[in-house]
Motif scaffolding. Structure first.
Motif, PDB file in Angstrom:
ATOM      1  N   ASN A 194       0.673  -1.343  -0.086  1.00 57.12           N
ATOM      2  CA  ASN A 194      -0.099   0.207  -0.120  1.00 57.12           C
ATOM      3  C   ASN A 194       0.857   1.165   0.092  1.00 57.12           C
ATOM      4  OD1 ASN A 194       0.538   0.681   2.636  1.00 57.12           O
ATOM      5  ND2 ASN A 194      -0.328  -1.432   3.191  1.00 57.12           N
ATOM      6  N   LEU A 195       0.261   2.177  -0.104  1.00 62.39           N
ATOM      7  CA  LEU A 195       1.143   3.617  -0.306  1.00 62.39           C
ATOM      8  C   LEU A 195       1.683   3.939   0.975  1.00 62.39           C
ATOM      9  CD1 LEU A 195      -1.442   5.743  -2.405  1.00 62.39           C
ATOM     10  CD2 LEU A 195       0.618   4.746  -3.267  1.00 62.39           C
ATOM     11  N   SER A 196       0.971   3.562   2.036  1.00 65.29           N
ATOM     12  CA  SER A 196       1.888   3.760   3.231  1.00 65.29           C
ATOM     13  C   SER A 196       2.969   3.192   3.498  1.00 65.29           C
ATOM     14  CB  SER A 196       0.908   3.488   4.616  1.00 65.29           C
ATOM     15  OG  SER A 196       0.648   2.266   4.417  1.00 65.29           O
ATOM     16  N   ASP A 197       3.492   1.873   2.778  1.00 65.77           N
ATOM     17  CA  ASP A 197       4.580   1.535   2.779  1.00 65.77           C
ATOM     18  C   ASP A 197       5.758   2.516   2.351  1.00 65.77           C
ATOM     19  OD1 ASP A 197       3.559  -0.737   4.038  1.00 65.77           O
ATOM     20  OD2 ASP A 197       3.529  -1.763   2.215  1.00 65.77           O
ATOM     21  N   LEU A 198       5.428   3.260   1.153  1.00 71.57           N
ATOM     22  CA  LEU A 198       6.133   4.206   0.497  1.00 71.57           C
ATOM     23  C   LEU A 198       6.365   5.613   1.161  1.00 71.57           C
ATOM     24  CD1 LEU A 198       5.003   3.169  -3.065  1.00 71.57           C
ATOM     25  CD2 LEU A 198       6.718   2.334  -1.556  1.00 71.57           C
ATOM     26  N   ALA A 199       5.752   5.678   2.165  1.00 72.78           N
ATOM     27  CA  ALA A 199       5.627   7.308   2.869  1.00 72.78           C
ATOM     28  C   ALA A 199       6.762   7.634   3.194  1.00 72.78           C
ATOM     29  CB  ALA A 199       4.624   7.472   3.962  1.00 72.78           C
ATOM     30  N   ASP A 200       7.379   7.169   3.577  1.00 65.86           N
ATOM     31  CA  ASP A 200       8.855   7.291   4.229  1.00 65.86           C
ATOM     32  C   ASP A 200      10.205   6.784   3.290  1.00 65.86           C
ATOM     33  OD1 ASP A 200       7.740   8.654   6.396  1.00 65.86           O
ATOM     34  OD2 ASP A 200       7.723   6.909   7.464  1.00 65.86           O
ATOM     35  N   ALA A 201       9.810   6.339   2.107  1.00 64.73           N
ATOM     36  CA  ALA A 201      10.737   5.947   1.038  1.00 64.73           C
ATOM     37  C   ALA A 201      11.783   6.956   0.740  1.00 64.73           C
ATOM     38  CB  ALA A 201      10.279   4.968   0.204  1.00 64.73           C
ATOM     39  N   SER A 202      12.953   6.936   1.203  1.00 65.48           N
ATOM     40  CA  SER A 202      13.613   7.956   0.520  1.00 65.48           C
ATOM     41  C   SER A 202      14.943   7.342  -0.194  1.00 65.48           C
ATOM     42  CB  SER A 202      14.253   8.879   1.882  1.00 65.48           C
ATOM     43  OG  SER A 202      14.910   8.042   2.708  1.00 65.48           O
ATOM     44  N   SER A 203      15.049   5.943  -0.268  1.00 69.24           N
ATOM     45  CA  SER A 203      16.186   5.297  -0.848  1.00 69.24           C
ATOM     46  C   SER A 203      15.812   4.261  -1.762  1.00 69.24           C
ATOM     47  CB  SER A 203      17.090   4.887   0.045  1.00 69.24           C
ATOM     48  OG  SER A 203      16.540   4.062   1.135  1.00 69.24           O
ATOM     49  N   CYS A 204      16.339   3.764  -2.409  1.00 68.33           N
ATOM     50  CA  CYS A 204      16.008   2.490  -3.400  1.00 68.33           C
ATOM     51  C   CYS A 204      16.407   1.369  -2.504  1.00 68.33           C
ATOM     52  CB  CYS A 204      16.472   2.680  -4.835  1.00 68.33           C
ATOM     53  SG  CYS A 204      15.832   1.752  -5.889  1.00 68.33           S
ATOM     54  N   SER A 205      15.568   0.931  -1.813  1.00 70.52           N
ATOM     55  CA  SER A 205      16.055  -0.287  -0.931  1.00 70.52           C
ATOM     56  C   SER A 205      15.168  -1.528  -0.936  1.00 70.52           C
ATOM     57  CB  SER A 205      16.125   0.257   0.461  1.00 70.52           C
ATOM     58  OG  SER A 205      14.865   0.676   1.000  1.00 70.52           O
ATOM     59  N   GLY A 206      14.279  -1.557  -1.759  1.00 71.25           N
ATOM     60  CA  GLY A 206      13.206  -2.767  -2.060  1.00 71.25           C
ATOM     61  C   GLY A 206      11.678  -2.271  -1.757  1.00 71.25           C
ATOM     62  N   LEU A 207      11.433  -1.221  -1.296  1.00 71.14           N
ATOM     63  CA  LEU A 207      10.051  -0.697  -1.398  1.00 71.14           C
ATOM     64  C   LEU A 207       9.636   0.054  -2.342  1.00 71.14           C
ATOM     65  CD1 LEU A 207       9.559  -0.028   2.603  1.00 71.14           C
ATOM     66  CD2 LEU A 207       8.622  -2.022   1.404  1.00 71.14           C
ATOM     67  N   GLY A 208       9.165  -0.328  -3.433  1.00 70.41           N
ATOM     68  CA  GLY A 208       8.920   0.398  -4.610  1.00 70.41           C
ATOM     69  C   GLY A 208       9.957   0.743  -5.550  1.00 70.41           C
ATOM     70  N   CYS A 209      11.177   0.300  -5.151  1.00 75.09           N
ATOM     71  CA  CYS A 209      12.257   0.442  -5.975  1.00 75.09           C
ATOM     72  C   CYS A 209      13.675  -0.487  -5.532  1.00 75.09           C
ATOM     73  CB  CYS A 209      12.521   2.039  -5.754  1.00 75.09           C
ATOM     74  SG  CYS A 209      14.238   2.424  -6.809  1.00 75.09           S
ATOM     75  N   CYS A 210      14.239  -0.916  -6.452  1.00 71.35           N
ATOM     76  CA  CYS A 210      15.350  -1.639  -5.949  1.00 71.35           C
ATOM     77  C   CYS A 210      16.547  -1.230  -7.061  1.00 71.35           C
ATOM     78  CB  CYS A 210      15.137  -3.084  -5.641  1.00 71.35           C
ATOM     79  SG  CYS A 210      14.791  -3.961  -7.453  1.00 71.35           S
ATOM     80  N   GLN A 211      17.837  -1.769  -6.640  1.00 66.68           N
ATOM     81  CA  GLN A 211      18.885  -1.345  -7.675  1.00 66.68           C
ATOM     82  C   GLN A 211      20.079  -2.616  -7.252  1.00 66.68           C
ATOM     83  OE1 GLN A 211      20.361   2.648  -6.468  1.00 66.68           O
ATOM     84  NE2 GLN A 211      19.513   3.413  -8.292  1.00 66.68           N
ATOM     85  N   THR A 212      20.744  -3.056  -8.406  1.00 63.31           N
ATOM     86  CA  THR A 212      21.724  -3.922  -8.218  1.00 63.31           C
ATOM     87  C   THR A 212      22.797  -3.330  -9.230  1.00 63.31           C
ATOM     88  OG1 THR A 212      22.189  -6.552  -8.345  1.00 63.31           O
ATOM     89  CG2 THR A 212      20.779  -5.320 -10.121  1.00 63.31           C
TER      90      THR A 212
END
Length: 746
Positions: A158-176
């Protein structure tokens, strides 16, 4: 599903074929375009025929009316770095979307990027494979012989999972990360991760994946619901490519053997092995800057622009470097980049100076000796030495000695630190032995002003004539120094302060003894106020300035703040002196030091005797720090017992305690005119000592007091100097001494 593939190698194939008909090395001519769309095009890159090295051709294309941008193959070129061997391009973003209006059909638009047969490799340092979306798994695959494959999972409920997302760490975004030497990649999405459910929850129905420059990416939660990335014009992200000269060689040694293909054309250039994939790069040599791929492209760099030399030094630019110089007397140290003293020059100057000193030493010593004698005579005159000698001649038998500086230096072992017995605001006190084996206390006064210098001789005359059993005797002085030195009789047993608060309190001194010492101190101050001519105001009355001799008799000391009673009542002092806790409030307000200022300070001493407390407690509550304020409040509330020590209650008569408290209260009156004279205080203390004692009881009490002081109880904590047993008492017993107590200079 749409699959799009961009083969940079295929796009560049025509360039390679065209280059085969031209010379291996194409040096750009003046007709070659040097810029496109604000991007500088540096050789080996170039626009047009014979303007670039093979594989580095750039096209300048019109993207809209009158707007041109550089392209390398199908990718827009953002910039070129010759020093780092990198370029930045705009890479396409792959998409994977759920289309609810089309029956839930899953559509994808994925891109592959083939640069394996070109001079370019994807930078493993600057790029990361980035995936955006909810419930998304994307793969990046290298289909060449490397067999590399990796993936990245991005989830959210849900959107609340992303409310405090400020880095690409797996919630809505990931990097390798990616490996080195990668020149091809293909993107695909795992169909097992269905985004249709996520779309129904209002989290967007698209997922995105791209290999891009990590430093340029900042994740935003708005990316989850956007569809802008589906647009091929908007859906692009910067990617960093490492480039090198990769024409069939991987080492600089091999490349240098073939002059026809060697790329480092400048004479001031050097070859550097490529950090990513085979091949090499060219850099300008140290001290040079410019384009190493062009003949004479590397020119001398002006290092002095960056101020490389140390502070105080001067920078001189040279061909291929720079030189630092330092001021005269200093030499440049290249290792530490500092201007150090020039030891060679200093040594030469020192030797020359030393020779001059040797040849002129006799004359110099004679001149200095004459100057020293003149200075001593001047100091002697300024401090009133001539007036003092005249009085000593006229008043025969004056018990006062004028010491020379040499005598006091010898008496104190050249003012050795081990001889210090006290320090304070008015000077430092040393224990010394002068002629006749007499133990004295030598006080080196602090600096005094010109007015005090003029009055010093007169004050010495007055103090030298004071002969009272309760005042420390001034044995003499030294006037031939800049700041006068005083010589007092040596008092061995510390101070009243130490007896009440310090290490000597372990003696458990009877209250009658403390009262007797206070009475004797009052007699001494009364003598200064009433019998000295002119009267002397002590100015710094406190328990630390009441010394105790071998028989524990009180001796008033430290006249560093003393002044002669002014004949003009309106005379003011320029600076308030004294000790916090003892200072007269009226003195601090009016800057007029009077005999009643000493009376106020003596009232604080009476409180110390009565309560056993210190005048000022800096570590307590603010309202309880001042002993005098607490006492006056207790007296006002008729609650004297609140500040009395427990051993006083019930052991001394109420009349005695009340009488001493009333006397202290009168001394502490805010108005100086309401305070008693020191003579009245001394008389009252004499009366209180005799109060409630019959004559025979009084005699017994005095004998007990003397015995307790002179015998030294088992709980005594005096510091006894090695080899010293004390002074004999009338009973023939030895009295413990504390010769290192800090007195005189309080």
């Amino acid at each position: 599903m749409k699959v799009r593939s961009v083969h940079l190698g295929l796009v560049g194939l025509l360039l390679v074929l065209a280059a085969q008909e031209a010379p291996a090395i194409a040096v750009p001519g003046p007709q070659c375009q040097k810029q496109c769309g604000g991007v500088d095009i540096h050789y080996p890159f170039g626009i047009g025929d014979n303007c670039s090295r093979s594989g580095f051709n750039v096209s300048c294309q019109e993207v809209q009316d009158g707007v041109y941008k550089p392209f390398l193959g199908d990718f827009e070129l953002l910039n070129i770095s010759l020093i780092h061997g990198t370029i930045r391009e705009l890479n396409h973003i792959s998409t994977y979307c759920y289309n609810s209006s089309d029956g839930g059909f899953m559509s994808s638009s994925t891109w592959s990027f083939d640069a394996s047969n070109t001079p370019f490799r994807f930078s493993d340092v600057h790029n990361k494979f980035t995936v955006i979306g909810c419930n998304t798994l994307a793969y990046i695959v290298d289909n060449t012989d490397k067999g590399y494959q990796s993936g990245c999972v991005s989830t959210c409920q849900n959107l609340s999972d992303l409310a405090d997302a400020s880095s690409c760490s797996g919630l809505g975004c990931c990097q390798t990360d990616i490996p080195k030497g990668m020149g091809f990649y293909n993107v695909s999405f795992d169909r097992g991760f269905d985004t249709s459910q996520i779309s129904r929850l209002g989290l967007g129905g698209c997922s995105y994946a791209v290999l891009m420059e990590a430093a340029e990416f900042n994740f935003s939660t708005t990316y989850i619901n956007t569809t802008d990335f589906n647009d091929t014009k908007i859906g692009r992200a910067p990617v960093v490519m490492d480039w090198a000269i990769r024409e069939g060689t991987s080492s600089c040694e091999v490349a240098k053997r073939d002059d026809s293909t060697y790329a480092c054309l400048s004479s001031n250039s050097k070859c550097v092995v490529s950090p990513n994939g085979p091949g090499y790069l060219c850099n300008c040599s140290n001290g040079y800057e410019g384009n190493p791929y062009l003949p004479d492209g590397c020119h001398d760099a002006d290092e002095c622009k960056n101020s490389p030399c140390p502070s105080g030094g001067a920078c001189h630019n040279t061909v291929g470097g720079y030189r630092c110089s330092c001021p005269v007397g200093r030499k440049f140290n290249q290792r530490s980049n500092t201007c150090d003293p020039d030891t060679t020059l200093i040594t030469g100057v020192a030797i020359g100076f030393f020779l001059v000193v040797i040849f002129s030493s006799f004359g110099y010593m004679i001149l200095q000796k004459r100057k020293l004698n003149q200075v001593k005579q001047e100091h002697f005159r300024q401090h009133g030495g001539m007036i003092l000698f005249e009085r000593m001649r006229s008043e025969k038998g004056l018990a006062f000695t004028v010491f020379s500086e040499a005598e006091l230096v010898k008496a104190t072992d050249n003012y050795d630190k081990s001889r210090i017995i006290g320090k304070g605001g008015h000077g430092t006190v040393y224990k010394g032995i002068v002629k006749g084996n007499m133990h004295v206390a030598i006080k080196r006064c602090a600096l005094i002003d010109e007015r005090q210098k003029k009055e010093f001789g007169q004050e010495m005359l007055i103090l030298s004539q004071i002969n009272h059993k309760n005042i420390v005797k001034l044995e003499g002085c030294c006037l031939e120094v800049e700041v006068p030195m005083l010589v007092y009789e040596f008092i061995p047993n510390g101070t009243l302060y130490e007896l009440i608060h310090g290490k000597n309190q372990a003696l458990q001194i009877p209250f009658s003894t403390l009262l007797r010492i206070a009475h004797e101190a009052a007699e001494g101050l009364n003598f200064l106020h009433s019998y000295a001519s002119p009267p002397i105001i002590h100015g710094d009355v406190k328990s630390a300035n009441i010394l105790l001799d071998s028989n524990y008799m009180a001796k008033v000391s430290d006249f560093g703040a003393s002044v002669l009673a002014p004949s003009d009542k309106e005379q003011y002092v320029t600076m308030v002196q004294g000790t916090c806790g003892y200072l007269d409030p009226e003195y601090m307000q009016t800057c007029q030091l009077t005999e009643k200022s000493d009376v106020y300070s003596f009232g604080v001493i009476l409180l110390e005797v009565l309560t056993g407390q210190e005048p000022l407690k800096l570590d307590g509550p603010e309202k309880q720090r001042s002993l005098s304020s607490n006492f006056l409040s207790a007296m006002k509330e008729n609650n004297l017992n609140a500040i009395l020590p427990s051993h006083m209650k019930g052991q001394e008569s109420n009349e005695l305690i009340r009488g001493l408290a009333e006397l202290a209260k009168q001394c502490l009156d805010m108005c100086g005119s309401n305070r008693p004279l020191m003579k009245e205080i001394a008389d009252e203390l004499g009366r209180l000592r005799k109060l409630s004692l019959h004559p025979w009881v009084q005699i017994n009490a005095e004998m007990i007091e003397t015995q307790s002081l002179l015998s030294g109880t088992p709980t005594a904590s005096f510091e006894i100097e090695a080899g010293t047993t004390g002074y004999p008492t009338q009973e023939g017993e030895n009295l413990p001494m504390n010769p290192r107590s800090s007195y005189y200079a309080r």
